[in-house]
Write a protein that holds these residues in place. Structure first.
Motif, PDB file in Angstrom:
ATOM      1  N   ASN A  93       0.822  -1.204   0.000  1.00 56.41           N
ATOM      2  CA  ASN A  93       0.000   0.000   0.000  1.00 56.41           C
ATOM      3  C   ASN A  93       0.861   1.261   0.000  1.00 56.41           C
ATOM      4  OD1 ASN A  93       0.932  -0.006   2.588  1.00 56.41           O
ATOM      5  ND2 ASN A  93      -1.078  -0.121   3.560  1.00 56.41           N
ATOM      6  N   ALA A  94       2.060   1.147  -0.513  1.00 57.96           N
ATOM      7  CA  ALA A  94       2.937   2.307  -0.645  1.00 57.96           C
ATOM      8  C   ALA A  94       2.918   2.776  -2.099  1.00 57.96           C
ATOM      9  CB  ALA A  94       4.361   1.953  -0.231  1.00 57.96           C
ATOM     10  N   ASP A  95       2.665   4.050  -2.308  1.00 57.47           N
ATOM     11  CA  ASP A  95       2.744   4.672  -3.626  1.00 57.47           C
ATOM     12  C   ASP A  95       1.802   4.053  -4.663  1.00 57.47           C
ATOM     13  OD1 ASP A  95       3.715   6.586  -5.384  1.00 57.47           O
ATOM     14  OD2 ASP A  95       5.417   5.359  -6.005  1.00 57.47           O
ATOM     15  N   PRO A  96       0.514   3.870  -4.340  1.00 57.11           N
ATOM     16  CA  PRO A  96      -0.414   3.330  -5.343  1.00 57.11           C
ATOM     17  C   PRO A  96      -0.750   4.376  -6.406  1.00 57.11           C
ATOM     18  CG  PRO A  96      -1.621   3.959  -3.400  1.00 57.11           C
ATOM     19  CD  PRO A  96      -0.157   4.156  -3.082  1.00 57.11           C
ATOM     20  N   TYR A  97      -1.121   3.907  -7.576  1.00 52.68           N
ATOM     21  CA  TYR A  97      -1.577   4.792  -8.646  1.00 52.68           C
ATOM     22  C   TYR A  97      -3.027   5.181  -8.414  1.00 52.68           C
ATOM     23  CZ  TYR A  97      -2.510   6.466 -13.387  1.00 52.68           C
ATOM     24  OH  TYR A  97      -2.850   7.217 -14.470  1.00 52.68           O
ATOM     25  N   GLU A  98      -3.810   4.206  -7.948  1.00 47.59           N
ATOM     26  CA  GLU A  98      -5.199   4.426  -7.587  1.00 47.59           C
ATOM     27  C   GLU A  98      -5.553   3.443  -6.486  1.00 47.59           C
ATOM     28  OE1 GLU A  98      -8.177   2.217  -8.796  1.00 47.59           O
ATOM     29  OE2 GLU A  98      -6.580   0.776  -8.829  1.00 47.59           O
ATOM     30  N   CYS A  99      -6.663   3.659  -5.834  1.00 43.96           N
ATOM     31  CA  CYS A  99      -7.093   2.840  -4.700  1.00 43.96           C
ATOM     32  C   CYS A  99      -6.007   2.822  -3.625  1.00 43.96           C
ATOM     33  CB  CYS A  99      -7.487   1.443  -5.146  1.00 43.96           C
ATOM     34  SG  CYS A  99      -8.901   1.406  -6.249  1.00 43.96           S
ATOM     35  N   ALA A 100      -5.887   1.706  -2.899  1.00 48.86           N
ATOM     36  CA  ALA A 100      -4.954   1.675  -1.772  1.00 48.86           C
ATOM     37  C   ALA A 100      -3.750   0.775  -1.994  1.00 48.86           C
ATOM     38  CB  ALA A 100      -5.692   1.224  -0.513  1.00 48.86           C
ATOM     39  N   ASN A 101      -3.851  -0.206  -2.896  1.00 51.03           N
ATOM     40  CA  ASN A 101      -2.779  -1.195  -3.067  1.00 51.03           C
ATOM     41  C   ASN A 101      -2.220  -1.194  -4.478  1.00 51.03           C
ATOM     42  OD1 ASN A 101      -3.015  -2.141  -0.429  1.00 51.03           O
ATOM     43  ND2 ASN A 101      -4.560  -3.641  -1.000  1.00 51.03           N
TER      44      ASN A 101
END
Length: 160
Positions: A93-101
């Protein structure tokens, strides 16, 4: 546009091909994977025109997406990792493009067959599809993407 088959199939594999670009101690992050039918390929797809997404922390399903768990929100469900080197695949869950994961693929030792994939996708013959995703590596190395038959003889289905 799909090729290599004359009737609808349910055996397509979307493959992120990391070899021969992978290297020891390298990581890849992949997120927001979308494969969907389009009505036509004209006009041409604009260069580097990312889809509009709601941003990190917000999830909105993409209508018509053939990929299940496209943002890796359901952990590793429907995604598989293979390497003949050494490495691992997990959701992060670090540096997602969208959402959380997103998907985090770590390469400990490079290999000649390194891939992250989703199998058994339905495709129609001679149909235009559009594929887009967000991806990056800690070294800036490339990744190739293919859609082909999941089993031998791994027929190319024309999307790459």
């Amino acid at each position: 546009t799909t090729t290599g088959f004359n009737a609808p199939v349910n055996d397509a594999r979307l493959r992120f091909w990391l070899a021969p670009f992978d290297a020891d101690n390298m990581t890849y992050r992949i997120d927001y994977v979308v494969l969907r039918k389009v009505d036509a390929v004209n006009p041409p797809i604009p260069p580097v025109a990312p889809p509009q997404v709601p941003g990190p922390g917000t999830c909105t399903p993409t209508p018509g997406n053939l990929i299940t768990n496209p943002g890796f929100e359901s952990d590793k469900t429907d995604w598989f990792f293979h390497t003949d080197g050494a490495g691992s695949f997990k959701t992060a869950n670090a540096d997602p493009y969208e959402c959380a994961n997103n998907a985090l693929v770590s390469i400990n030792q490079s290999g000649s067959n390194v891939q992250l994939y989703q199998a058994y996708l339905p495709l129609e013959p001679n149909q235009a599809y559009r594929l887009y995703f967000a991806a990056k590596s800690n070294s800036g190395n490339d990744v190739s993407v293919y859609v082909h038959k999941h089993g031998y003889p791994y027929t190319n289905y024309g999307i790459y």
